[in-house]
Design an enzyme around this catalytic site. Structure first.
Site: not given
Length: 253
Positions: A204, A238
């Site tokens: 991210k 995840r």
């Protein structure tokens, strides 16, 4: 939870696994590396990604779900979609859980369909429409806001008959860098301790941009943050890099 993107336009691995052969090979690798859940994404939700209909998602998935189930019956399959129709297709093909980034907000039939299937449902915090999904919002207190959202949505899901709910705070979706770091350090306060927490921070931008690095070059920093959330009780990571995350999780087993 290992990520299997079937997309040509995902932000870090678009086009890498979007044919059946490469998807099956990558699934096998992730399972060998320690993944227990394979999260299959037919549509990219990065900023400015191509918008697909449910029918286009289903065409992109094709027979892959049943193929994975046949080749790797031990794998739990999660389907990453915000469409009820895609969920129904996935249910018929043997998926084990629903990963809906929209919290039921982008398809009004989603909660009812989730209840009808009886599958576990991953509820993510996100802005209320597809167009505003990535609009940065300033929250007075991000933890309170996410918990308010979780409270409202879980009540609806439980009323509908969805029994197994997993909460995802929605890292990378419409939140400032500061708010995301605040959430990392306040994971223990998210979700009221009632539902398991899934954390998806892999590759991210709130991690790599401040460091001036690429999404593929932040493993050490990501594992440090994984340790932080695991220490506070997070249950599912995840990730793209399964082997590294598995090593980190083993420290807590």
């Amino acid at each position: 939870m290992g990520i299997l993107n079937l997309t040509p336009d995902s932000f870090s691995d678009g086009g890498t696994f979007n044919n059946e052969k490469s998807a099956l090979e990558h699934t096998e690798k992730m399972l060998k590396d320690g993944a227990e859940i394979i999260d299959i994404g037919p549509q990219s939700t990065r900023p400015n990604a191509e918008f697909l209909t449910s029918g286009e998602e289903i065409r992109r998935i094709g027979s892959l779900l049943s193929q994975i189930k046949k080749e790797f019956p031990e794998a739990l399959l999660s389907l990453d979609t915000f469409y009820a129709e895609t969920v129904q297709f996935g249910f018929n093909e043997g998926i084990d859980m629903i990963n809906d980034i929209s919290g039921g907000q982008y398809d009004p039939a989603m909660f009812d369909t989730a209840a009808e299937t009886g599958l576990p449902y991953i509820l993510m915090h996100v802005n209320p429409s597809y167009k505003t999904m990535h609009d940065k919002t300033t929250f007075e207190d991000i933890t309170l806001e996410v918990n308010r959202y979780f409270s409202e949505k879980t009540v609806l899901l439980l009323e509908k008959g969805v029994k197994d709910i997993i909460l995802d705070p929605g890292f990378g979706f419409g939140k400032t860098m500061e708010d995301q770091m605040k959430m990392i350090h306040e994971v223990e306060y998210l979700g009221f301790g009632r539902f398991p927490l899934l954390i998806g921070i892999s590759r991210k931008s709130f991690i790599y941009r401040p460091l001036g690095k690429s999404p593929l070059d932040i493993n050490e920093e990501t594992q440090k943050l994984h340790r932080t959330v695991l220490e506070q009780g997070a249950k599912i990571l995840r990730v793209h890099d399964v082997a590294e995350a598995k090593k980190t999780m083993m420290e807590f087993s």
